[in-house]
Scaffold this motif. Sequence first.
Motif, PDB file in Angstrom:
ATOM      1  N   ILE A 112     -31.076 -25.545 -27.323  1.00 22.12           N
ATOM      2  CA  ILE A 112     -31.426 -25.187 -25.943  1.00 22.12           C
ATOM      3  C   ILE A 112     -32.264 -26.317 -25.375  1.00 22.12           C
ATOM      4  O   ILE A 112     -33.342 -26.618 -25.893  1.00 22.12           O
ATOM      5  N   GLN A 113     -31.752 -26.965 -24.332  1.00 27.14           N
ATOM      6  CA  GLN A 113     -32.545 -27.976 -23.636  1.00 27.14           C
ATOM      7  C   GLN A 113     -33.135 -27.351 -22.376  1.00 27.14           C
ATOM      8  O   GLN A 113     -32.422 -26.690 -21.614  1.00 27.14           O
ATOM      9  N   VAL A 114     -34.418 -27.552 -22.176  1.00 24.15           N
ATOM     10  CA  VAL A 114     -35.123 -26.978 -21.032  1.00 24.15           C
ATOM     11  C   VAL A 114     -35.731 -28.098 -20.197  1.00 24.15           C
ATOM     12  O   VAL A 114     -36.414 -28.975 -20.721  1.00 24.15           O
ATOM     13  N   VAL A 115     -35.467 -28.055 -18.896  1.00 21.04           N
ATOM     14  CA  VAL A 115     -36.064 -28.998 -17.953  1.00 21.04           C
ATOM     15  C   VAL A 115     -37.068 -28.242 -17.097  1.00 21.04           C
ATOM     16  O   VAL A 115     -36.736 -27.235 -16.471  1.00 21.04           O
ATOM     17  N   ASP A 116     -38.298 -28.711 -17.088  1.00 19.64           N
ATOM     18  CA  ASP A 116     -39.357 -28.114 -16.274  1.00 19.64           C
ATOM     19  C   ASP A 116     -39.510 -28.964 -15.012  1.00 19.64           C
ATOM     20  O   ASP A 116     -40.036 -30.075 -15.051  1.00 19.64           O
ATOM     21  N   THR A 159     -43.236 -20.239 -19.291  1.00 18.24           N
ATOM     22  CA  THR A 159     -41.929 -19.667 -19.636  1.00 18.24           C
ATOM     23  C   THR A 159     -41.116 -20.652 -20.461  1.00 18.24           C
ATOM     24  O   THR A 159     -40.448 -20.282 -21.438  1.00 18.24           O
ATOM     25  N   GLY A 160     -41.184 -21.932 -20.076  1.00 20.60           N
ATOM     26  CA  GLY A 160     -40.513 -22.961 -20.862  1.00 20.60           C
ATOM     27  C   GLY A 160     -41.020 -22.982 -22.290  1.00 20.60           C
ATOM     28  O   GLY A 160     -40.233 -23.085 -23.248  1.00 20.60           O
ATOM     29  N   ALA A 188     -32.837 -35.341 -12.946  1.00 17.67           N
ATOM     30  CA  ALA A 188     -32.329 -34.448 -13.996  1.00 17.67           C
ATOM     31  C   ALA A 188     -30.802 -34.464 -14.033  1.00 17.67           C
ATOM     32  O   ALA A 188     -30.191 -34.424 -15.112  1.00 17.67           O
ATOM     33  N   MET A 189     -30.163 -34.524 -12.856  1.00 13.16           N
ATOM     34  CA  MET A 189     -28.700 -34.551 -12.806  1.00 13.16           C
ATOM     35  C   MET A 189     -28.152 -35.859 -13.384  1.00 13.16           C
ATOM     36  O   MET A 189     -27.151 -35.870 -14.097  1.00 13.16           O
ATOM     37  N   LYS A 190     -28.814 -36.951 -13.061  1.00 13.54           N
ATOM     38  CA  LYS A 190     -28.330 -38.255 -13.512  1.00 13.54           C
ATOM     39  C   LYS A 190     -28.526 -38.462 -15.015  1.00 13.54           C
ATOM     40  O   LYS A 190     -27.726 -39.121 -15.662  1.00 13.54           O
ATOM     41  N   THR A 191     -29.621 -37.905 -15.538  1.00 11.96           N
ATOM     42  CA  THR A 191     -29.910 -38.108 -16.958  1.00 11.96           C
ATOM     43  C   THR A 191     -29.092 -37.182 -17.859  1.00 11.96           C
ATOM     44  O   THR A 191     -29.032 -37.391 -19.074  1.00 11.96           O
ATOM     45  N   GLN A 217     -39.768 -32.635 -16.684  1.00 17.35           N
ATOM     46  CA  GLN A 217     -40.085 -32.828 -18.098  1.00 17.35           C
ATOM     47  C   GLN A 217     -38.991 -32.189 -18.934  1.00 17.35           C
ATOM     48  O   GLN A 217     -38.473 -31.122 -18.589  1.00 17.35           O
ATOM     49  N   TYR A 218     -38.616 -32.826 -20.037  1.00 14.25           N
ATOM     50  CA  TYR A 218     -37.477 -32.400 -20.836  1.00 14.25           C
ATOM     51  C   TYR A 218     -37.925 -32.100 -22.261  1.00 14.25           C
ATOM     52  O   TYR A 218     -38.606 -32.896 -22.893  1.00 14.25           O
TER      53      TYR A 218
END
Length: 347
Positions: free
Chosen positions: A57-61, A22-23, A94-97, A46-47
């Motif tokens: 659009i940034q996607v984090v898997d 989906t990503g 993910a929150m910190k980065t 993964q970013y």
Amino acid sequence: MDSSSQIDLVLIGKVGQGKSATGNSILRENKFSSKSHMERVTTEAQYEHCRFNGRVIQVVDAPGVIDNSDDDYKTASTAVAKSQKLVHAALEHAMKTNPKGYHAFLVVTKFGERYTSEDREAILNLKKILGNDFLKSFGIIVMTCGDKFSSEAKKSFQEYIKELRGEFRTLLSECENRILLFDNKTTDYNVKNNQIKNLVEMVDRLPNRGIRYTNRHFKEAGKMVKYIPEKEALKKQFFVLNDIQNAHLLPSGEKRKQALIECQSEIGRFLDEKKKKEKYSDNMKKLFENAKDILIVVSDEIINAESGRDYSRIERNSRKIAEIKENLDDIKNNIETAISTTKCVIL
């Protein structure tokens, strides 16, 4: 949300549901590793990012919530604990980065598969990490295998959604009925673009009005963990009681019976939870007692569905349901009072 702003998304879900694929569909490029559910791929966040209609659009898997593919997993409880630790670490990173935070969490699930106890456990574990109410403001369900749906469903996706029942219906309600169908195998340019367009539009319409889920929410969610089982049980009992009442609207006795049997099974599974621990909070003890009353009502309603409509019995059970709901309201007030003392602010 500003139509020119960046969109930040996090993909979450159980292994094998098509999360990484989906990503890749959103990115319109194969950047995330996507393999068979028999082979665990994502072990840390993964970013990747792309541009769509002038927006980034940034996607984090994120890693799969529950992953039973490791040989080290000897028991289900070990699998859950290991998976939860992995996901927690990845989401914390993910929150910190990304201090700005994320607009939405995409809960990836697969069309054609039964919503199992493992799926329920996966969502519960996500709530323990992200907060009990994160789905209401930030959750969007993405159902994969759109190609399979087109060939097998014989109905529109909207018709299919309306017919959903049980725990998946509960999940959908928690996401305020936000759900999209994705075909990750299509080569049709228009289909690919429309999927992303629909996703972007849904993110822009989220009730958070552009406010992001940040590290502050993440930290505060940790303080709320102990209340999640109570809130989940409360929500489940309200849903079951409503389903019992709605069963009377179904056209045939057999359909009423099947709907009521589903309610009976839901309450039965909840009562089975009591066997897993010796100590529970006072609120949870009351919820177990409440569940016994619900089980009596639904069992009586099943008999009524089999024998015909006995309106005096229906009226009696309706009064009992009203009493049970009053008890649930009291328990709800107790929980909310306890939560307010923590002085947490979850969006």
